[in-house]
Design a protein around this motif. Structure first.
Motif, mmCIF file in Angstrom:
data_model
loop_
_atom_site.group_PDB
_atom_site.id
_atom_site.type_symbol
_atom_site.label_atom_id
_atom_site.label_comp_id
_atom_site.label_asym_id
_atom_site.label_seq_id
_atom_site.Cartn_x
_atom_site.Cartn_y
_atom_site.Cartn_z
ATOM 1 N N ALA A 1 0.819 -1.210 0.000
ATOM 2 C CA ALA A 1 0.000 0.000 0.000
ATOM 3 C C ALA A 1 0.853 1.261 0.000
ATOM 4 N N GLN A 2 2.158 1.116 -0.078
ATOM 5 C CA GLN A 2 3.128 2.221 -0.154
ATOM 6 C C GLN A 2 3.011 3.218 1.004
ATOM 7 N N PRO A 3 3.106 2.741 2.250
ATOM 8 C CA PRO A 3 3.095 3.677 3.375
ATOM 9 C C PRO A 3 4.307 4.602 3.388
ATOM 10 N N CYS A 4 5.363 4.239 2.650
ATOM 11 C CA CYS A 4 6.551 5.097 2.576
ATOM 12 C C CYS A 4 6.258 6.416 1.872
ATOM 13 N N ARG A 5 5.183 6.470 1.091
ATOM 14 C CA ARG A 5 4.855 7.702 0.364
ATOM 15 C C ARG A 5 3.962 8.645 1.183
ATOM 16 N N LEU A 6 3.654 8.268 2.417
ATOM 17 C CA LEU A 6 2.793 9.097 3.269
ATOM 18 C C LEU A 6 3.637 10.076 4.084
ATOM 19 N N PRO A 7 3.009 11.131 4.620
ATOM 20 C CA PRO A 7 3.763 12.092 5.435
ATOM 21 C C PRO A 7 4.032 11.570 6.842
ATOM 22 N N PRO B 1 11.836 22.922 7.510
ATOM 23 C CA PRO B 1 10.392 23.122 7.297
ATOM 24 C C PRO B 1 9.956 22.492 5.971
ATOM 25 N N GLY B 2 8.884 21.746 6.011
ATOM 26 C CA GLY B 2 8.387 21.103 4.795
ATOM 27 C C GLY B 2 8.891 19.698 4.562
ATOM 28 N N ASP B 3 9.827 19.237 5.411
ATOM 29 C CA ASP B 3 10.326 17.856 5.270
ATOM 30 C C ASP B 3 9.300 16.895 5.865
ATOM 31 N N ARG B 4 8.271 16.608 5.099
ATOM 32 C CA ARG B 4 7.162 15.794 5.602
ATOM 33 C C ARG B 4 7.183 14.375 5.058
ATOM 34 N N TYR B 5 8.114 14.078 4.156
ATOM 35 C CA TYR B 5 8.121 12.759 3.516
ATOM 36 C C TYR B 5 9.499 12.096 3.650
ATOM 37 N N PRO B 6 9.888 11.767 4.875
ATOM 38 C CA PRO B 6 11.252 11.251 5.100
ATOM 39 C C PRO B 6 11.490 9.846 4.562
ATOM 40 N N LEU B 7 10.430 9.142 4.119
ATOM 41 C CA LEU B 7 10.588 7.767 3.629
ATOM 42 C C LEU B 7 10.355 7.660 2.121
ATOM 43 N N SER B 8 10.273 8.789 1.447
ATOM 44 C CA SER B 8 9.909 8.771 0.025
ATOM 45 C C SER B 8 11.091 9.138 -0.861
ATOM 46 N N PRO B 9 11.751 8.158 -1.485
ATOM 47 C CA PRO B 9 12.851 8.482 -2.396
ATOM 48 C C PRO B 9 12.357 9.098 -3.702
ATOM 49 N N LYS B 10 13.200 9.904 -4.298
ATOM 50 C CA LYS B 10 12.937 10.362 -5.663
ATOM 51 C C LYS B 10 12.980 9.152 -6.602
ATOM 52 N N ASP B 11 12.429 9.330 -7.785
ATOM 53 C CA ASP B 11 12.573 8.293 -8.806
ATOM 54 C C ASP B 11 14.016 8.272 -9.306
ATOM 55 N N THR C 1 26.511 5.106 -7.190
ATOM 56 C CA THR C 1 27.711 5.866 -6.819
ATOM 57 C C THR C 1 27.640 6.464 -5.417
ATOM 58 N N VAL C 2 26.498 6.304 -4.715
ATOM 59 C CA VAL C 2 26.369 6.833 -3.348
ATOM 60 C C VAL C 2 25.761 5.769 -2.442
ATOM 61 N N ARG C 3 26.093 5.836 -1.147
ATOM 62 C CA ARG C 3 25.566 4.863 -0.193
ATOM 63 C C ARG C 3 24.127 5.218 0.209
ATOM 64 N N ASN C 4 23.855 6.489 0.371
ATOM 65 C CA ASN C 4 22.543 7.002 0.756
ATOM 66 C C ASN C 4 22.631 8.527 0.762
ATOM 67 N N GLY C 5 21.600 9.217 1.262
ATOM 68 C CA GLY C 5 21.724 10.660 1.397
ATOM 69 C C GLY C 5 20.459 11.442 1.124
ATOM 70 N N ARG C 6 20.423 12.631 1.656
ATOM 71 C CA ARG C 6 19.267 13.523 1.543
ATOM 72 C C ARG C 6 18.913 13.824 0.089
ATOM 73 N N ASP C 7 19.922 13.959 -0.771
ATOM 74 C CA ASP C 7 19.672 14.308 -2.171
ATOM 75 C C ASP C 7 18.871 13.237 -2.909
ATOM 76 N N MET C 8 18.825 12.039 -2.362
ATOM 77 C CA MET C 8 18.089 10.954 -2.998
ATOM 78 C C MET C 8 16.602 10.978 -2.646
ATOM 79 N N MET C 9 16.219 11.836 -1.700
ATOM 80 C CA MET C 9 14.879 11.775 -1.125
ATOM 81 C C MET C 9 13.961 12.897 -1.622
ATOM 82 N N ALA C 10 12.683 12.554 -1.774
ATOM 83 C CA ALA C 10 11.656 13.547 -2.122
ATOM 84 C C ALA C 10 10.997 14.034 -0.840
ATOM 85 N N LEU C 11 11.782 14.664 0.003
ATOM 86 C CA LEU C 11 11.342 14.996 1.361
ATOM 87 C C LEU C 11 10.137 15.934 1.392
ATOM 88 N N LYS C 12 10.067 16.826 0.425
ATOM 89 C CA LYS C 12 8.994 17.832 0.441
ATOM 90 C C LYS C 12 7.851 17.485 -0.499
#
Length: 737
Positions: free
Chosen positions: A193-199, A213-223, A299-310
Motif C-alpha cells: 500500500a506504499q506507506p513510505c509515500r505518506l507524510p 520546514p516542509g520535510d514531511r516525507y522522510p521515507l519517500s525516495p525520488k525516482d 555511486t552513493v551509499r545514501n543521502g538527503r539528495d536521494m529523497m523527495a522529502l517535500k
C-alpha cells in the motif's frame, strides 16, 4: 553478450508500446503470484498471445512469480498456472521464494530462473549460491554500488539485471513489512500500500522535530534516472537494464524505453560521442518524476539528495500543472498507434495458366503459398504497382515487406481475394514456423515429491521440550538475559561486543553464558554487504572452537559466506530468510541449517498446519517493518556517526522507533507496539515449535529484565502474568492478503 533493455508491461497495450519503442524484453505479471497485484496485469489468453507476440519480433518475455507463496498456492495452483506458459515458450520466471525456485527447477528443468530483487542479494557470495541452485540471472538489491555489482560479475557466470529507471523503494526489497503490519497488505505478496509515500514527522531523542520546514516525507525516495550513467552501467557487467513501472500507463513505458533505446544504441555504436541531450532529460522528467531524479545507489551509499522529502510533485499536482500534451501525442502516434512489425522479403510470380505463387523469408525461415489460377486479362491487365500495393496491406499481421519482387506476365489477372489469400498464407506459415521452436512439452507433475518432513506424531512431539530463547542487541540487554534462568539460548547481536575487542569480549561472553547453562549464537546484521564479514572469518572459527553455538542469520549473503566457510550446519534462520511453505522449509533443511523462524506474516491457522519442530516462533518484540540503506538521522539532521534512535509520527499519531546500525550503515524502522503473544501461550504450545523467542531491540536493561521474566513465567511455568504493556498480535489473528 548484447545488453538487454527490459521494459515493464502492466497491460497488453503497454507491452506492444514497449516493443515498438525498442525494448529487447518485457516482464509482466499474470493473474497471480506477481509483486504488482494491483496492476491491470494480463489474463491467461493475453499472456499466451504475448509470448508469441514477442517471439515473432525476436524479443523475450519474463513472468513474475516474485511473491512468497503459501502452502496451498504452491502445491495446488502454481504448476497448472505455469504449465501453459511454459509450453507456449515462456523465456523465464522471476522468483523470490526458495520453495518456488525448488519447485520450478523440478517441474520445468529447462526454464530459466531469474532471482528477484525481492531475494535481497547484496553480495557475490549470495549470487554464487543462487548460481549453484540453477538460477541463470540475478537481480541484486537496488542499493548496490558499481563495485559490488562488478564483484558479482567477476565471480559468477550469472546474467546481472539491474533497475535503471523508475520508482525506488525506501526499504531493501523483500525486507518490508510496513504495509503488511499496518494494513494487512503485504509487499511480499504483491499488495504493498506504499506507506513510505505518506507524510511523517520525525523527532530526535530529545523530542525535537527533525529536518527543515516542509520535510514531511522522510521515507519517500525520488525516482531514479540513470540514462547519463549508461556507459558505467554497461562496463560494470550489468547486461539487462530494467525499467520499473508495471503500474504506469503505456505512454510512460514507451517514452522511457525510447529514450534509453536511443542512448544505449548510441553508446554501443559510438561510445566516444555518448552525451545525453538536455531535451531528452526534460522528456523523462515530464513523463514522470518525484521531486526530480536521483541516480540510484550506484555511486552513493545514501543521502538527503536521494529523497523527495517535500514532495513537490504533489504540490504541483494540486496546482493542476498541465502535462506536455505534445510529448504524449508523439508517443501515442509513434509507439502506441504504430505497432512493431518484422521485415520479410517476398517473391511473387503470376503467369497465365499457373497458380499464383508467393514465397516469403524472415531470417532463417522461408515459406511458400499458392492460390487460384492466373488468367489472361480480358480487359485491363494487372500492373506490378497494383499487385504490390495489395500485398503490402499486411494489416494486423506481425510482418511488413521490406523487399517485394514481382515476376509477372504483362497480360494477366487474378482477383484481389487471391492476393489476400497468398499474403495470409505466407503470414500464417511464418507465424507457425517462427513460434514452433519455442513450444515445449511439460512433464506431468510428480505425485510424490520430497517436501518438508510430515508432522511428527504426538508421542515424538511430547519428547521435545519447547525452549525459551532470546535475542539482545545491546550489552545491557545481554546482561539482563543472563539473569533469566529459563532462557536456554541467547542470540547476541554484533553490537553486544565492542568492535575493537570483539573476539576478546565475545569469548568472555560465551564462557560466562556457558557457566550459567546457556548457549550463545551470534546474531548477524539484517543487511550484509560485500566484504562486511570478511574481517570476522578467523574470529568466527575461534569462537566456534571455544563453544559458540552458531549463528542466527537474516539474509542470503550471511548464509552463503558461512557456507563457503563450511559452517552451514551452525546456522539458524531468522524470519527474513523466508520459509512460507513446506518446500522452502525442505530446501533449507537440505542445506543443513538447524532451524528456521516462523514467518511473521503467517497466521494461527497457517502456523498450526506447518511442521514447527525445527522452527522458532517469536512471541515478543518490536517487529522490523523496514530495513533501509537510508538513514532518517542523516537525511534530516546530518550523520552523527553513532548509534541513534529517532521516532517517526504518522498521521494517526502513532510513533515508530527508527534505529541506526552505523557499523553496517543501515537503519530499521520498528512497529509502534511490540508483538506480545501472552494469552496465546497454550495455543502456541499446541503448535509444537522447537522454541519460542523474545526479541529485544530498543528496550533498557530494566525493561528487558522485566519483560523476559514475565514471558518466562508464562511460557515455562504456566504462570498467567498480566500484560501491563500494550501489545500487538501482529498477524497471529489476522490473515495477510
Amino acid at each position: 553478450m548484447k545488453t538487454e533493455l527490459l521494459a515493464p508491461a502492466g497491460s497488453m497495450e503497454a507491452l506492444k508500446a514497449a516493443v515498438s519503442a525498442g525494448a529487447d524484453a518485457v516482464y509482466l505479471g499474470g493473474a497471480a503470484f506477481g509483486a504488482r497485484a494491483y496492476a491491470k496485469n494480463l489474463d491467461e489468453q493475453e499472456i499466451l498471445s504475448a509470448i508469441d507476440y514477442v517471439h515473432l519480433r525476436n524479443r523475450k518475455l519474463y513472468l513474475t512469480v516474485n511473491t512468497l507463496l503459501k502452502e496451498e498456492e504452491l502445491e495446488e495452483k502454481l504448476y497448472p498456472y505455469l504449465r501453459l506458459y511454459y509450453e507456449q515458450g515462456l523465456d523465464a520466471v522471476i522468483v523470490q521464494d526458495m520453495g518456488v525456485l525448488k519447485a520450478v527447477r523440478s517441474w520445468f528443468p529447462d526454464l530459466d530462473i531469474h532471482a528477484s530483487t525481492q531475494m535481497t542479494v547484496t553480495g557475490s557470495a549470495g549470487a554464487r549460491f543462487l548460481e549453484s541452485l540453477g538460477a541463470t540471472r540475478v537481480v541484486p538489491a537496488r542499493e548496490l554500488s558499481f563495485a559490488e555489482i562488478q564483484k558479482i560479475h567477476r565471480t559468477t557466470n550469472l546474467e546481472i539485471e539491474c533497475f535503471v529507471h523508475g520508482a525506488l523503494c525506501y526499504c531493501y526489497s523483500g525486507q518490508c513489512l510496513f504495509s503488511s503490519l499496518i494494513g494487512g497488505r503485504s509487499g511480499n505478496r504483491g499488495r504493498c500500500a506504499q506507506p513510505c509515500r505518506l507524510p511523517y514527522e520525525a523527532y530526535d531523542k530529545d523530542n525535537h522535530r527533525m529536518g527543515e520546514p516542509g520535510d514531511r516525507y522522510p521515507l519517500s525516495p525520488k525516482d531514479m534516472c540513470t540514462v547519463e550513467l549508461l556507459p558505467e552501467i554497461v562496463k560494470s557487467g550489468i547486461m539487462s537494464l530494467k525499467i520499473e513501472g508495471r503500474m504506469k500507463k503505456p505512454e510512460y513505458t514507451a517514452g522511457v524505453v525510447s529514450i534509453y533505446r536511443k542512448y544505449l544504441d548510441l553508446y554501443e555504436k559510438k561510445p566516444s560521442r555518448f552525451h545525453v541531450l538536455p531535451e531528452d532529460m526534460k522528456k523523462l522528467y515530464e513523463l514522470y518524476n518525484r521531486d526530480g531524479f536521483n541516480k540510484s545507489y550506484y555511486t552513493v551509499r545514501n543521502g538527503r539528495d536521494m529523497m523527495a522529502l517535500k514532495n513537490e510533485k504533489e504540490q504541483e499536482n494540486k496546482k493542476k500543472q498541465r502535462r506536455n500534451e505534445q510529448l504524449f501525442y508523439e508517443i501515442q502516434r509513434d509507439y502506441i498507434e504504430t505497432e512493431a512489425k518484422e521485415p520479410i522479403s517476398g517473391f511473387l510470380t503470376l503467369y497465365p495458366g499457373q497458380p499464383a505463387f508467393l514465397s516469403a523469408e524472415s531470417g532463417k525461415y522461408s515459406v511458400t503459398a499458392e492460390a487460384g489460377m492466373v488468367e489472361p486479362a480480358k480487359k485491363q491487365p494487372l500492373t506490378e504497382e497494383r499487385v504490390k500495393t495489395q500485398l503490402e496491406k499486411t494489416g494486423e499481421t506481425p510482418f511488413y515487406f521490406k523487399e517485394l519482387d514481382v515476376c509477372m506476365d504483362d497480360n494477366c489477372f487474378v482477383p484481389m481475394q487471391t492476393l489476400n489469400e497468398l499474403r495470409r498464407g505466407v503470414s500464417d506459415q511464418l507465424v507457425k514456423e517462427m513460434t514452433e521452436p519455442y513450444r515445449r512439452k511439460a512433464a506431468e507433475k510428480p505425485e510424490q515429491e520430497a517436501k518438508a518432513s510430515g508432522k511428527p506424531d504426538q508421542e515424538s512431539r511430547a519428547e521435545k521440550k519447547m525452549e525459551l530463547t532470546a535475542s539482545a542487541e545491546t550489552r545491557a540487554q545481554w546482561n539482563a538475559l543472563l539473569e533469566i534462568p529459563e532462557i536456554t539460548t541467547i542470540y547476541a547481536g554484533m553490537g553486544c561486543f565492542k568492535r575493537e575487542i570483539f573476539e576478546e569480549q565475545a569469548e568472555k561472553g560465551i564462557l560466562q553464558a556457558k557457566e550459567l547453562g546457556k548457549q550463545v549464537y551470534l546474531m548477524l546484521p539484517h543487511v550484509v554487504r560485500e566484504g562486511d564479514l570478511k574481517e570476522y572469518r578467523d574470529t568466527f572459527r575461534c569462537l566456534k572452537e571455544i563453544g559458540l553455538g552458531g549463528f542466527l542469520i537474516r539474509n542470503l549473503e550471511s548464509f552463503s559466506f558461512l557456507k563457503e566457510m563450511g559452517m552451514e550446519k551452525d546456522i539458524r534462520l531468522d524470519y527474513s530468510v523466508y520459509t512460507y511453505n513446506s518446500r522452502a522449509q525442505a530446501f533449507w533443511q537440505e542445506q543443513g541449517v538447524q532451524r528456521d523462524t516462523v514467518p511473521y506474516e503467517l497466521n494461527e491457522r497457517e502456523i498450526g498446519k506447518r511442521d514447527n519442530t525445527n522452527s522458532e516462533m517469536v512471541v515478543y518484540g518490536y517487529l522490523p517493518m523496514m530495513v533501509s540503506a537510508q538513514c532518517v538521522q542523516k537525511n534530516l539532521n546530518g550523520c552523527n556517526h553513532s548509534y541513534s534512535l529517532v521516532r517517526l509520527k504518522d498521521r494517526m499519531g502513532k510513533y515508530f522507533p527508527v534505529k541506526s546500525y552505523c557499523t553496517s550503515c543501515y537503519s530499521v524502522i520498528y512497529n509502534s507496539l511490540p508483538l506480545g503473544l501472552v494469552k496465546e501461550a497454550d495455543e502456541i504450545r499446541s503448535m509444537h515449535p522447537a522454541a519460542v523467542r523474545l526479541n529485544f531491540t530498543i528496550e533498557t536493561l530494566e525493561e528487558t529484565k522485566e519483560i523476559a521474566a514475565a514471558f518466562a513465567g508464562t511460557y515455562c511455568k504456566g504462570i498467567a502474568v498480566p500484560a501491563e504493556q500494550e501489545y500487538t498480535k501482529g498477524h497471529f489473528r489476522r490473515k495477510v492478503e
